[in-house]
Scaffold this active site. Structure first.
Site, mmCIF file in Angstrom:
data_model
loop_
_atom_site.group_PDB
_atom_site.id
_atom_site.type_symbol
_atom_site.label_atom_id
_atom_site.label_comp_id
_atom_site.label_asym_id
_atom_site.label_seq_id
_atom_site.Cartn_x
_atom_site.Cartn_y
_atom_site.Cartn_z
ATOM 1 N N ASP A 10 1.027 -1.727 0.011
ATOM 2 C CA ASP A 10 -0.209 -0.721 0.270
ATOM 3 C C ASP A 10 0.792 0.745 0.320
ATOM 4 O O ASP A 10 2.280 1.445 -0.700
ATOM 5 C CB ASP A 10 -1.113 -0.311 0.994
ATOM 6 C CG ASP A 10 -2.593 0.899 1.222
ATOM 7 O OD1 ASP A 10 -1.842 1.486 0.641
ATOM 8 O OD2 ASP A 10 -3.466 0.659 1.149
ATOM 9 N N HIS A 51 -3.497 5.992 3.376
ATOM 10 C CA HIS A 51 -4.093 4.653 3.088
ATOM 11 C C HIS A 51 -3.582 3.641 3.367
ATOM 12 O O HIS A 51 -4.478 3.051 3.794
ATOM 13 C CB HIS A 51 -3.736 4.820 1.384
ATOM 14 C CG HIS A 51 -4.564 3.656 0.589
ATOM 15 N ND1 HIS A 51 -4.658 2.376 0.525
ATOM 16 C CD2 HIS A 51 -6.489 4.014 -0.130
ATOM 17 C CE1 HIS A 51 -5.791 2.032 -0.088
ATOM 18 N NE2 HIS A 51 -6.347 2.888 -0.271
ATOM 19 N N SER A 88 -11.230 -0.915 -0.579
ATOM 20 C CA SER A 88 -9.977 -0.579 -0.374
ATOM 21 C C SER A 88 -10.144 -1.375 1.000
ATOM 22 O O SER A 88 -9.076 -1.629 1.492
ATOM 23 C CB SER A 88 -8.958 0.257 -0.410
ATOM 24 O OG SER A 88 -8.718 1.033 -1.855
#
Ligand SMILES: *[C@@H]1O[C@H](CO)[C@@H](O)[C@H](O)[C@H]1NC(C)=O
Ligand SMILES: *[C@@H]1O[C@H](CO)[C@@H](O)[C@H](O)[C@H]1NC(C)=O
Ligand SMILES: *[C@@H]1O[C@H](CO)[C@@H](O)[C@H](O)[C@H]1NC(C)=O
Ligand SMILES: *[C@@H]1O[C@H](CO)[C@@H](O)[C@H](O)[C@H]1NC(C)=O
Ligand SMILES: *[C@@H]1O[C@H](CO)[C@@H](O)[C@H](O)[C@H]1NC(C)=O
Length: 811
Positions: free
Chosen positions: A161, A235, A590
């Site tokens: 990620d 994220h 996600s």
């Protein structure tokens, strides 16, 4: 050779300058070459990927150094050293390399001895959505199997990620029980340049970054992107905290407390592979380098909240991209792989995840709602959204419309006073101690106005609260219940906004309009979740960029993905409403994916000898197809007018269903192929129009058997073109200790006649039984899929369910 090249360079200088932006442009290619990647040469047991004698390990390292030397030899003997740049050698999941060179050189490589396959690099994106539905509900239950201080012990989850914020409390190693060193795990820990904070601490067990392809493509911008595993985006910290964040971390946003967060497997270790970046997402060759490293390191589970925007065209079949092939090798090495389904819903054939060896995760809304009210002096009560505390006391406060508080000269400001974006444009004397009324206009959609700035404006003018209201329909716009930082409410209904304005207008003559705002900090539970989120990508699965249907069920499972609280990076610019915060509530497949990765870690802890296929089976066969009220699970769709409607969810929305972690720990039976990897190769070899040499070229394994997708021993049956009839077999293995008798029942897909034998069987612990499922076209062909299921009910309480999706065809 070199001299000749130089001569050409000088005589064709002008030519080169003119064409350097097209055909001559260097780009990144992934090249696979003859020779077996390490995980095939030194096979690990799919059941325990890390149990690997150290003598074998040193042999393996010697072998991989030899592969790397061969990559370098091939390049240096084919090209002059200045004409190419090798970015990575891959030696574990693929035998090959990523190299930057010109298209002509790529052709030369294709024709070189020992080169098997050359594929141009392509872009991947983070699968977070910025337009979740405003009725979305933050995540609910955290499984507590084994207790949070133990859940996930000694299991490593690899997160590919945007990196991690190592200072975040979700990843602190402090706690009653220190993390001991983990045997046989070989992850590396980079140091972060210019920072004294150690990146690894026992909880974060390894951290590396992969940016060579992003840099070579010119996408990496050193003033925004960090060339270290540190997360500048948010994220990666968010997804890591969902999978394995510490238990009992206080979620604090703007000084308000929103409960406690916990990862699904709070005691699991996190191994960080940063290959995604804030602005551009990532490149496949960086991500493949991350997969190669993670497999080499010995992670148990990989979580990938990343995928392409459409099926790649670089290989004829999506299953054969370097990305999917690298993941196939990872699965062979015993790594369970969860990948986000994509955010292309609610339309069919929008999956960003393709292969049968990958668990593709759809996103659901949970049943939590943060609703709030504003109570008016005339007795009316208007509903709104916003995670905010109540105005103090029981009393009402004067309302003031922002326009009525504007300073006399308000030209020269970028926002209208009514939007409450800048305190200077409003008169403090008119606002303080009152509730400020602000208008939500198009500036909030396109002009950079934010709800956070409304709160800041109200705060700096000493208002007691604010109400932000919508005065016209904004088709397609969604509102999230975001933390407001002070008493406040967002009225999203135009009718309610008009009532508020009417009340304000009618009262302003004599007595002032007054109101109070309720407490919006506590969620309400509607009991209707989960539902499939509008944005979640839908099946059927596709096999290539022309979107031809595959016989592989996609997605596979539904996890919570909407309005999920998780760790955040304060410096992130990505979500204006959460700037400066350590937690954010965001949505996407996600966010659903690390939930599934975390549950996989819990299963791996409970059953260390289960293969990735057995773990996937346990999740899918125990997943729920009912919502919390026991009614059929529903999926969001758009009506013809663009509003959100709910339809019964099909396997193309939810795969097996909504994840049920505690049931998945004790599934009774699993569908697992005896030798999963060979079956997957057989699957590739069986595909119509597949060039069998291509299977060999990209996977390194040759076609020895053929196993159609429908015949893979997966916990689902999908047939995109059923002609007349077909017999499908499935083998179940009893993974419970005790003998159990199972009764078989089924729901026929409409228009399909179905038979299963045996219809009753008794199975000892560890034994297998093969079922034969006959499917027959029994009605005129409609061209539509119909859906059914098969249920195996054990007399000891196990319920094993698989979905069927069948489309009758003429051949
Ligand atoms: C890199 O980012 C900085 C700061 O945002 C920006 O000013 C600059 O133009 C960017 N450079 C490139 C090549 O995009
Ligand atoms: C959530 O709360 C809002 C505001 O009270 C309400 O309009 C909405 O119907 C609720 N959502 C659900 C799913 O019930
Ligand atoms: C109003 O404000 C603008 C910008 O601040 C300024 O240029 C203008 O002279 C002001 N006009 C009056 C009448 O004060
Ligand atoms: C309230 O009054 C203002 C002007 O005083 C007017 O522009 C607006 O339309 C009125 N709103 C309603 C809902 O009556
Ligand atoms: C596979 O590689 C062989 C040998 O390099 C080549 O002849 C063949 O065309 C390749 N197949 C495909 C589909 O690229």
């Amino acid at each position: 050779m070199a001299i000749k090249a130089e001569l050409f360079a000088s005589s064709f200088m002008v030519f080169i300058l003119i064409t350097c932006t097209n055909a001559m442009d260097s780009q990144v290619y992934i090249v696979t070459v003859d020779g077996t990647p390490a995980i095939h040469k030194f096979p690990r047991s799919a059941e325990s990927p890390r149990a690997f004698p150290s003598s074998t390990r040193s042999e393996m390292l010697a072998y991989t150094s030899e592969l790397v030397a061969r990559h370098d030899d091939l390049l240096s003997s084919t090209f002059t050293s200045s004409s190419y740049r090798k970015l990575y050698s891959y030696s574990h999941v693929l035998n090959g390399f990523a190299v930057k060179l010109r298209p002509k050189q790529a052709d030369d490589l294709r024709n070189s001895q020992g080169v098997r396959h050359v594929e141009a690099d392509w872009r991947l994106k983070k699968l977070t959505t910025h337009t979740p539905d405003f009725l979305g509900l933050p995540t609910g239950a955290w499984p507590r199997d084994g207790g949070p201080s133990n859940a996930g012990e000694n299991v490593v989850i690899g997160i590919i990620d945007t990196g991690i914020d190592p200072t975040h409390p979700s990843f602190s190693a402090r706690g009653p029980v220190p993390y001991p060193p983990l045997a046989n795990f070989h992850g590396k820990c980079e140091t972060s340049a210019g920072s004294s904070v150690p990146l690894c601490n026992g909880k974060i067990i390894a951290a590396q970054h992969f940016a060579a392809a992003a840099q070579a493509a010119g996408a990496f911008n050193a003033s925004n992107d960090l060339a270290s595993p540190v997360d500048e985006d948010g994220h990666g910290s968010h997804t890591a905290s969902i999978a394995a964040g510490n238990h009992g971390v206080f979620v604090n946003s703007d000084g308000f407390y929103f409960g406690e967060a916990s990862g699904m497997a709070p005691r699991a270790r996190i191994s960080v592979y940063k290959a995604l970046y804030r602005h551009f997402g990532g490149f496949m060759s960086d991500v493949v380098a991350a997969i190669d490293q993670a497999t080499k390191d010995g992670v148990d589970v990989l979580s990938l909240s990343v995928g392409p925007s459409s099926p790649p065209s670089s290989t004829r079949f999506a299953y054969l991209s370097a990305f999917d092939v690298a993941l196939l090798s990872a699965v062979k090495a015993g790594v369970f792989v969860a990948q986000a389904a994509g955010n292309g819903g609610p339309y069919p054939r929008t999956m960003a995840s393709f292969s049968p060896w990958i668990m593709s995760v759809a996103a659901g809304l949970d049943d939590r709602n943060y609703s709030n009210w504003i109570y008016l002096g005339n007795g009316a009560r208007l509903a709104g959204l916003g995670l905010a505390p109540a105005t103090p006391g029981e009393q009402m406060y004067d309302l003031v419309l922002a326009e009525d508080a504007a300073v006399a000269n308000n030209s020269g400001f970028s926002f209208s006073p009514s939007n409450c974006q800048q305190p200077e444009v409003l008169n403090k004397a008119f606002v303080q101690g009152k509730i400020l009324m602000c208008t939500y206009s198009f500036s909030f959609l396109y002009g950079g106005a934010t709800v956070r700035k409304v709160a800041d404006t109200a705060k700096s003018l000493s208002a007691v609260g604010f109400v932000l209201f919508v005065t016209r329909e904004l088709p397609g716009n969604k509102f999230n219940p975001i933390p407001l930082g002070m008493p406040g409410v967002v009225i999203t209904d135009v009718q309610d906004s008009t009532s508020l304005l009417n009340y304000y207008n009618s009262s302003s003559a004599g007595s002032a309009a007054r109101a109070k705002i309720g407490n919006g900090m506590s969620p309400t539970y509607e009991g209707t979740g989960p539902q499939v989120a509008i944005y979640s990508s839908r099946g059927p699965g596709v096999k290539d960029y022309t979107l031809r249907d595959s016989d592989v069920l996609k997605p596979n499972i539904l996890g919570p993905g909407s309005l999920i609280w998780g760790a955040w990076t304060p410096s992130s610019m990505d979500e204006p409403d959460f700037q400066g915060q350590r937690f954010a509530m965001i949505s996407g497949t996600s966010m659903a994916t690390p939930h599934i990765a975390g549950v996989a870690a819990l299963i791996k802890q409970a059953h260390p000898d289960w293969s990735p296929g057995a773990i996937a089976s346990a999740m899918m066969t125990t997943a729920s197809v009912a919502d919390k009220n026991g009614k059929q699970l529903l999926a969001q769709h758009y009506s013809s007018t663009g509003s959100i409607i709910l339809n019964p969810a099909t396997p193309f929305d939810i795969g097996g269903g909504a994840i049920n972690p505690s049931a998945a720990l004790d599934p009774g039976l699993v569908f697992k192929a005896g030798i999963e990897y060979e079956d997957y190769i057989g699957f590739l070899c069986s595909i119509a129009q597949m060039d069998q040499t291509q299977v060999l070229n990209v996977t390194g394994s040759s076609c020895t058997k053929s196993k159609s997708a429908a015949d893979l021993n997966s916990p689902s049956i999908t047939i995109s073109n059923l002609v007349a009839h077909r017999i499908i077999t499935r083998t179940v293995t009893n993974v419970a200790a005790a003998i159990e008798t199972y009764k078989v029942s089924y729901v026929e897909p409409e228009g399909i006649a179905m038979q299963v034998s045996p219809s009753l069987f008794t199975i000892q612990g560890g034994q297998s039984v093969t079922l034969s499922v006959t499917l027959k076209v029994a009605a005129p062909i409609t061209g539509e899929y119909s859906f059914g299921s098969m249920l195996l009910s054990g007399d000891k309480g196990h319920a094993v369910r698989i979905p069927l999706a069948v489309r009758a065809g003429a051949g």
